[in-house]
Design a protein around this motif. Structure first.
Motif, PDB file in Angstrom:
ATOM      1  N   SER A  39       0.839  -1.190   0.000  1.00 23.82           N
ATOM      2  CA  SER A  39       0.000   0.000   0.000  1.00 23.82           C
ATOM      3  C   SER A  39       0.877   1.244   0.000  1.00 23.82           C
ATOM      4  CB  SER A  39      -0.921   0.009   1.224  1.00 23.82           C
ATOM      5  OG  SER A  39      -0.156   0.045   2.419  1.00 23.82           O
ATOM      6  N   GLY A  40       0.244   2.377  -0.292  1.00 23.50           N
ATOM      7  CA  GLY A  40       0.975   3.633  -0.295  1.00 23.50           C
ATOM      8  C   GLY A  40       1.042   4.226  -1.680  1.00 23.50           C
ATOM      9  N   SER A  41       2.196   4.844  -1.985  1.00 19.21           N
ATOM     10  CA  SER A  41       2.396   5.528  -3.248  1.00 19.21           C
ATOM     11  C   SER A  41       2.724   4.509  -4.353  1.00 19.21           C
ATOM     12  CB  SER A  41       3.522   6.555  -3.120  1.00 19.21           C
ATOM     13  OG  SER A  41       3.740   7.224  -4.341  1.00 19.21           O
ATOM     14  N   ILE A  42       1.677   3.987  -4.982  1.00 20.12           N
ATOM     15  CA  ILE A  42       1.846   2.921  -5.978  1.00 20.12           C
ATOM     16  C   ILE A  42       1.162   3.306  -7.276  1.00 20.12           C
ATOM     17  CG2 ILE A  42       1.342   0.531  -6.559  1.00 20.12           C
ATOM     18  CD1 ILE A  42       1.386  -0.093  -3.552  1.00 20.12           C
ATOM     19  N   VAL A  43       1.944   3.375  -8.351  1.00 19.19           N
ATOM     20  CA  VAL A  43       1.378   3.539  -9.694  1.00 19.19           C
ATOM     21  C   VAL A  43       1.096   2.161 -10.272  1.00 19.19           C
ATOM     22  CG1 VAL A  43       1.825   4.334 -12.035  1.00 19.19           C
ATOM     23  CG2 VAL A  43       2.540   5.740 -10.067  1.00 19.19           C
ATOM     24  N   SER A  44       2.083   1.283 -10.156  1.00 13.64           N
ATOM     25  CA  SER A  44       1.897  -0.098 -10.579  1.00 13.64           C
ATOM     26  C   SER A  44       2.923  -0.967  -9.866  1.00 13.64           C
ATOM     27  CB  SER A  44       2.036  -0.228 -12.095  1.00 13.64           C
ATOM     28  OG  SER A  44       3.366   0.069 -12.484  1.00 13.64           O
ATOM     29  N   ILE A  45       2.605  -2.264  -9.791  1.00 12.78           N
ATOM     30  CA  ILE A  45       3.531  -3.229  -9.198  1.00 12.78           C
ATOM     31  C   ILE A  45       3.966  -4.189 -10.290  1.00 12.78           C
ATOM     32  CG2 ILE A  45       3.871  -5.010  -7.472  1.00 12.78           C
ATOM     33  CD1 ILE A  45       1.845  -3.663  -5.718  1.00 12.78           C
ATOM     34  N   TYR A  46       5.236  -4.200 -10.582  1.00 14.21           N
ATOM     35  CA  TYR A  46       5.758  -5.066 -11.637  1.00 14.21           C
ATOM     36  C   TYR A  46       5.744  -6.524 -11.213  1.00 14.21           C
ATOM     37  CZ  TYR A  46       9.016  -7.371 -14.736  1.00 14.21           C
ATOM     38  OH  TYR A  46       9.584  -8.254 -15.598  1.00 14.21           O
ATOM     39  N   ALA A  47       6.208  -6.777  -9.997  1.00 17.72           N
ATOM     40  CA  ALA A  47       6.270  -8.154  -9.516  1.00 17.72           C
ATOM     41  C   ALA A  47       6.189  -8.164  -7.996  1.00 17.72           C
ATOM     42  CB  ALA A  47       7.567  -8.829  -9.964  1.00 17.72           C
ATOM     43  N   MET A  48       5.725  -9.287  -7.471  1.00 17.38           N
ATOM     44  CA  MET A  48       5.738  -9.520  -6.028  1.00 17.38           C
ATOM     45  C   MET A  48       6.279 -10.911  -5.780  1.00 17.38           C
ATOM     46  SD  MET A  48       2.143  -7.772  -4.780  1.00 17.38           S
ATOM     47  CE  MET A  48       2.658  -7.583  -3.065  1.00 17.38           C
ATOM     48  N   GLY A  49       6.817 -11.112  -4.607  1.00 11.82           N
ATOM     49  CA  GLY A  49       7.390 -12.419  -4.354  1.00 11.82           C
ATOM     50  C   GLY A  49       7.639 -12.684  -2.891  1.00 11.82           C
ATOM     51  N   TRP A  50       8.032 -13.921  -2.642  1.00 10.63           N
ATOM     52  CA  TRP A  50       8.363 -14.369  -1.296  1.00 10.63           C
ATOM     53  C   TRP A  50       9.797 -14.875  -1.265  1.00 10.63           C
ATOM     54  CZ3 TRP A  50       5.213 -13.597   2.789  1.00 10.63           C
ATOM     55  CH2 TRP A  50       3.877 -13.303   2.528  1.00 10.63           C
ATOM     56  N   TYR A  51      10.486 -14.488  -0.214  1.00  9.77           N
ATOM     57  CA  TYR A  51      11.832 -14.941   0.053  1.00  9.77           C
ATOM     58  C   TYR A  51      11.864 -15.447   1.492  1.00  9.77           C
ATOM     59  CZ  TYR A  51      13.074 -12.371  -4.171  1.00  9.77           C
ATOM     60  OH  TYR A  51      13.147 -11.939  -5.472  1.00  9.77           O
ATOM     61  N   ARG A  52      12.886 -16.245   1.817  1.00 13.40           N
ATOM     62  CA  ARG A  52      12.976 -16.726   3.192  1.00 13.40           C
ATOM     63  C   ARG A  52      14.426 -16.753   3.646  1.00 13.40           C
ATOM     64  NH1 ARG A  52      11.185 -23.071   2.171  1.00 13.40           N
ATOM     65  NH2 ARG A  52      13.109 -23.742   1.104  1.00 13.40           N
ATOM     66  N   GLN A  53      14.582 -16.671   4.954  1.00 14.09           N
ATOM     67  CA  GLN A  53      15.914 -16.712   5.544  1.00 14.09           C
ATOM     68  C   GLN A  53      15.875 -17.561   6.798  1.00 14.09           C
ATOM     69  OE1 GLN A  53      17.689 -12.869   6.347  1.00 14.09           O
ATOM     70  NE2 GLN A  53      19.734 -13.745   6.347  1.00 14.09           N
ATOM     71  N   ALA A  54      16.607 -18.658   6.745  1.00 14.93           N
ATOM     72  CA  ALA A  54      16.739 -19.541   7.899  1.00 14.93           C
ATOM     73  C   ALA A  54      17.921 -19.087   8.747  1.00 14.93           C
ATOM     74  CB  ALA A  54      16.921 -20.974   7.432  1.00 14.93           C
ATOM     75  N   PRO A  55      17.963 -19.452  10.024  1.00  6.78           N
ATOM     76  CA  PRO A  55      19.070 -19.046  10.894  1.00  6.78           C
ATOM     77  C   PRO A  55      20.418 -19.479  10.320  1.00  6.78           C
ATOM     78  CG  PRO A  55      17.291 -19.949  12.201  1.00  6.78           C
ATOM     79  CD  PRO A  55      16.923 -20.184  10.764  1.00  6.78           C
ATOM     80  N   GLY A  56      21.343 -18.541  10.241  1.00  4.20           N
ATOM     81  CA  GLY A  56      22.675 -18.848   9.756  1.00  4.20           C
ATOM     82  C   GLY A  56      22.798 -18.978   8.251  1.00  4.20           C
TER      83      GLY A  56
END
Length: 123
Positions: A25-42
């Motif tokens: 949300s917020g100042s958005i004209v368009s969103i090219y892509a969205m995604g999920w990333y993850r980070q495990a400990p270490g």
């Protein structure tokens, strides 16, 4: 400014399912892509899945066939359905949005991250 907020993490047993949601949300004209990333400990942050505004998807090999990413362009939201979860899926999951915030030529895209949501797979 653009805000990215995730929800839906938690504790699940091996073989179980969880659904993550993310809203930009917020100042958005368009969103090219969205995604999920993850980070495990270490470990370093890694790609889980991405989806473009046109619906093209990309998955990490480790989650293919188990996770499904979907997007609602009208609501600027993206979801990640995670099935057959395993202990190695335990991580903090981050949502990312590639956003055009202002109308300009050339188009300028910026990357925004959420604060992350914990997913723990354990018996």
């Amino acid at each position: 400014q653009v805000q990215v907020v995730e929800s839906g993490g938690g504790l699940v047993q091996p073989g179980g399912s969880l659904r993550l949601s993310c809203a930009a949300s917020g100042s958005i004209v368009s969103i090219y892509a969205m995604g999920w990333y993850r980070q495990a400990p270490g470990k370093q942050r890694e790609l889980v899945a991405t989806i473009t505004s046109g619906g093209s998807t990309n998955y990490a090999d480790s989650v293919k066939g188990r996770f499904t990413i979907s997007r609602d362009n009208t609501k600027n939201t993206v979801n990640l359905q995670m099935n057959s979860l395993q202990p190695e899926d335990t991580a903090v999951y981050y949502c990312n949005a590639i956003v055009q915030s202002k109308r300009s030529i050339p188009v300028v895209l910026s990357s925004y991250w959420g604060q992350g949501t914990q997913v723990t797979v354990s018996s």
